[in-house]
Design a protein around this motif. Structure first.
Motif, mmCIF file in Angstrom:
data_model
loop_
_atom_site.group_PDB
_atom_site.id
_atom_site.type_symbol
_atom_site.label_atom_id
_atom_site.label_comp_id
_atom_site.label_asym_id
_atom_site.label_seq_id
_atom_site.Cartn_x
_atom_site.Cartn_y
_atom_site.Cartn_z
ATOM 1 N N LEU A 101 -24.298 -46.456 24.419
ATOM 2 C CA LEU A 101 -24.026 -46.263 22.996
ATOM 3 C C LEU A 101 -24.019 -44.769 22.706
ATOM 4 O O LEU A 101 -25.067 -44.127 22.686
ATOM 5 N N VAL A 102 -22.841 -44.209 22.501
ATOM 6 C CA VAL A 102 -22.743 -42.769 22.284
ATOM 7 C C VAL A 102 -22.482 -42.520 20.806
ATOM 8 O O VAL A 102 -21.447 -42.917 20.283
ATOM 9 N N PRO A 103 -23.452 -41.865 20.116
ATOM 10 C CA PRO A 103 -23.267 -41.623 18.688
ATOM 11 C C PRO A 103 -22.180 -40.589 18.436
ATOM 12 O O PRO A 103 -21.747 -39.902 19.368
ATOM 13 N N GLY A 104 -21.778 -40.467 17.189
ATOM 14 C CA GLY A 104 -20.798 -39.448 16.836
ATOM 15 C C GLY A 104 -19.372 -39.962 16.934
ATOM 16 O O GLY A 104 -18.428 -39.211 17.163
ATOM 17 N N GLY A 105 -19.192 -41.253 16.765
ATOM 18 C CA GLY A 105 -17.850 -41.826 16.857
ATOM 19 C C GLY A 105 -17.042 -41.690 15.591
ATOM 20 O O GLY A 105 -15.954 -42.242 15.494
ATOM 21 N N GLY A 106 -17.595 -40.949 14.602
ATOM 22 C CA GLY A 106 -16.878 -40.809 13.339
ATOM 23 C C GLY A 106 -16.989 -42.079 12.519
ATOM 24 O O GLY A 106 -17.795 -42.955 12.818
ATOM 25 N N ASP A 107 -16.191 -42.170 11.459
ATOM 26 C CA ASP A 107 -16.292 -43.324 10.572
ATOM 27 C C ASP A 107 -15.155 -44.311 10.773
ATOM 28 O O ASP A 107 -15.179 -45.399 10.206
ATOM 29 N N HIS A 108 -14.158 -43.922 11.522
ATOM 30 C CA HIS A 108 -12.985 -44.808 11.674
ATOM 31 C C HIS A 108 -12.662 -45.026 13.144
ATOM 32 O O HIS A 108 -12.931 -44.167 13.976
ATOM 33 N N ARG A 109 -12.060 -46.175 13.387
ATOM 34 C CA ARG A 109 -11.666 -46.494 14.753
ATOM 35 C C ARG A 109 -10.540 -45.574 15.214
ATOM 36 O O ARG A 109 -9.609 -45.293 14.454
ATOM 37 N N LYS A 110 -10.625 -45.100 16.468
ATOM 38 C CA LYS A 110 -9.596 -44.208 17.019
ATOM 39 C C LYS A 110 -8.612 -45.035 17.839
ATOM 40 O O LYS A 110 -8.856 -46.205 18.107
ATOM 41 N N PRO A 111 -7.484 -44.424 18.255
ATOM 42 C CA PRO A 111 -6.539 -45.170 19.102
ATOM 43 C C PRO A 111 -7.226 -45.595 20.404
ATOM 44 O O PRO A 111 -8.144 -44.915 20.885
ATOM 45 N N TRP A 112 -6.781 -46.719 21.022
ATOM 46 C CA TRP A 112 -7.435 -47.243 22.218
ATOM 47 C C TRP A 112 -7.505 -46.235 23.361
ATOM 48 O O TRP A 112 -8.450 -46.220 24.137
ATOM 49 N N GLY A 113 -6.472 -45.358 23.440
ATOM 50 C CA GLY A 113 -6.451 -44.351 24.502
ATOM 51 C C GLY A 113 -7.753 -43.557 24.554
ATOM 52 O O GLY A 113 -8.287 -43.243 25.626
#
Lengths: 322, 305
Positions: A101-113
């Motif tokens: 579980l790596v924090p800091g993923g922002g608030d929105h989902r990013k592209p699958w790449g």
């Protein structure tokens, strides 16, 4: 005050499912490698010392899910769960799945790449509390649908391998599956690796919480596979000895019931054989209390004593013939 | 061993008799698992007297597992969770007795490829853990019957021993219906062959169990007028002949359960307490259940053709 997300060290979580391989004879290294050749583009890992262990290549499963918690706040998380299958001595099969579980993923989902470049990493969107996650994840009840569940990934993988046509579906003895669900939190400071809890719940579920020194995530997962393997061995041996009615039934029936134990299980006990030094503290703790090996050795001794007694009490002509 | 309990119609005592057989196998030392595949009315938990699950469980029952909504089907350890006084203490030397209940709001469902795959995985997993796995199927040619025929036709299950018990009452209508369920145009054998089963092997793996059979020789009927007793004997003979004509005769008969008020009305396990202490159940019933449980695992009883 909680440290800002970017300074937090990631926590690891996973689950290992362990089962007997449903085949009348243990697989050789060659057939085991065929069985676990789950990806055409990567080789299986084969190790023959100190015992035979074959591991499949790593498989990734994309997840877009909620993180479990006890208080009902279930932050969303996106990423991939890494899984592999491991076969020990051609006899005990494990499927193991984990995520970092790596924090800091922002608030929105990013592209699958973005997520595919980070195998085995799940990024929570928004804020989450490590403590809340750990408690929710390790709660004994089955995880609710829609939350991060490496166990479900492992279960699918285990079932897939167990249906392989190389297997004749005839296991030498009856045994159940065990599930070991684990969380590894970073040890404070430079700290040493330690085990915070090991609980045995109903239905073959075990929960483990570790504090680990900085180490490769797959080494931590391998440590948990090793714990799960030996917990399964002990669970299975206890059940088989109980079923054999050792100490009460007639001795011949007891020996017939224990024969598969001698043939297929007794040589598998090697706790910590492949665990790197930095993580070995966990086994030292478990051996002190509750003393896995102590219980195993006591059972093995009981079985050997029965075999010895039976040999001693055989009528002389039988001994002379053999 | 997988044991499929089927019946032509409802009310044949299929669930209550097969539960009793499961219980008797566990008493004999086998690890036994009982699966409630009666998707329309999952009531097996009531037979085992498990509180809170008597009409199925709220979630994670077998329906939702087979439909992919739950990875872990709910398991009930009968020795630990039953409220039946005699079941609460596991006798020494007995095996495990585990119930996998259905969902309360279940109902029949369409069967796809994924459902069959999950069903195969479930059977393989339970078979590697338990000596006897009893699967209680909904009455008639239901979806449940289709699904297990499909599942057992898969190559992975070829090495696993499967046996069928078909329950019917001892009446004209029920004998004909049981024949239809097994040998009819849309019967179990035809349905199995359609899915790739070997016809001979499938037929040989099916045995009948007569339920609620009145015994004209029983002391119960010793005071009835002669005419009535003669009539009962004649009916019994006629039925025996009919059964033989319809391939339900002795060669394919695995057990006969007497007409028993406790099975009919209480629909529960018959324990030794019921027979010996409170005497609410007949010795003959207990004997019949014990014989059926023994015949289930007796290879000779299954080799008769």
């Amino acid at each position: 005050m909680a440290p800002p997300d970017r300074d937090r060290r990631p926590i690891l979580c996973g689950e290992v499912r362990t089962s007997v391989l449903r085949t009348s004879e243990a697989l050789t290294a060659r057939t085991a490698a065929q069985l676990l050749n789950l990806r055409p583009d990567e080789h299986v890992l084969l190790s023959e010392r100190p015992n035979l262990r074959v591991a499949s290549p790593q498989l990734l499963t994309g997840v877009d899910c909620r993180l479990p918690s006890l208080n009902g706040s279930r932050p969303r998380a996106v990423g991939t769960v890494a899984a592999r299958a491991v076969l020990t001595e051609g006899r005990v099969l494990q499927a193991s799945a984990f995520a970092r579980l790596v924090p800091g993923g922002g608030d929105h989902r990013k592209p699958w790449g973005h997520y595919l470049l980070r195998p085995g990493v799940v990024e929570p969107l928004g804020r989450h509390q490590d403590g809340e996650f750990t408690e929710g994840f390790l709660a004994a009840a089955p995880l609710p649908g829609g939350v991060l569940n490496p166990g479900a990934v492992a279960e699918r993988l285990l079932d897939e391998v167990l249906r392989h046509r190389l297997l004749d579906q005839r296991a030498p003895f009856k045994s159940g599956r065990t599930r070991l669900r684990w969380v590894a939190l970073p040890a404070a400071g430079d700290g040493v690796t330690s085990i915070e809890r090991f609980t045995v719940a109903a239905d073959g579920l075990r929960t483990v919480a570790l504090r680990v020194a900085p180490a490769d995530p797959s080494a931590v997962a391998a440590l948990c596979e090793d714990l799960a393997l030996h917990d399964w061995l002990l669970t299975t041996l206890v059940a088989l000895v109980e079923r054999s009615r050792l100490g009460s039934g007639d001795r011949e029936a007891v020996l017939t019931a224990l024969r598969p134990v001698v043939d297929h299980l007794l040589h598998l006990w090697m706790p910590g054989a492949r665990v790197p030094d930095v993580l070995s503290g966990v086994w030292e703790t478990l051996e002190r209390r509750p003393g896995f090996s102590r219980q195993w050795q006591a059972l093995v001794q009981r079985i050997r004593d029965q075999v010895a007694l039976q040999t001693v009490s055989l009528p002389r002509p039988v001994l002379a013939d053999s | 061993m997988l044991v499929f309990a089927a019946s032509d119609k409802g009310g044949t005592g299929r669930s209550v008799t097969s539960s009793n057989v499961a219980y008797r196998r566990a008493l004999a030392g086998d690890d036994v698992c009982y699966l409630d595949f009666d998707f329309g009315s999952p009531t097996a938990a009531a037979v085992f007297d498990v509180p809170g699950a008597s009409r199925g469980v709220a979630s994670a029952g077998l329906h939702s597992h087979l439909q992919g909504r739950h990875t872990e089907p709910h398991r009930i350890d009968v020795w630990a969770e039953s409220e039946h006084d005699e079941l609460r203490y596991r006798p020494t030397g007995s095996g495990r007795l585990v119930l996998l209940p259905g969902d309360r709001d279940g109902g029949e469902f369409a069967i796809g490829k994924d459902t069959v795959r999950r069903c195969v995985n479930l059977f393989l997993q339970l078979e590697s853990e338990f000596d006897v796995v009893v699967v209680d199927l909904s009455a008639g040619r239901s979806y449940a019957v289709d699904m297990v025929l499909e599942a057992t036709a898969q190559p992975e299950l070829q090495g696993v021993l499967s046996r069928w018990l078909v329950f019917h009452r001892w009446t004209h209508q029920h004998v004909i219906a049981a024949h239809g369920l097994v040998f009819g145009e849309r019967g179990i054998v035809a349905g199995g062959v359609e899915r790739g089963h070997d016809k001979g092997a499938l037929r040989d793996s099916i045995r009948f169990v007569r339920a609620a059979v009145p015994d004209p020789e029983s002391p119960l009927w010793s005071h009835v007028p002669l005419a009535q007793s003669e009539w009962m004997r004649k009916c019994d003979r006629d039925l025996t002949e009919l059964a033989a004509e319809l391939e339900l005769g002795y060669a394919r008969l695995l057990g006969k359960i007497p007409l028993e008020p406790v099975l009919q009305w209480r629909e529960q396990l018959i324990t030794d307490e019921d027979v010996l202490a409170s005497k609410v159940a007949g010795m003959a019933t207990r004997q019949a259940l014990e014989e059926l449980a023994a015949a289930l695992v007796d290879d000779e009883a299954w080799e008769r053709q």
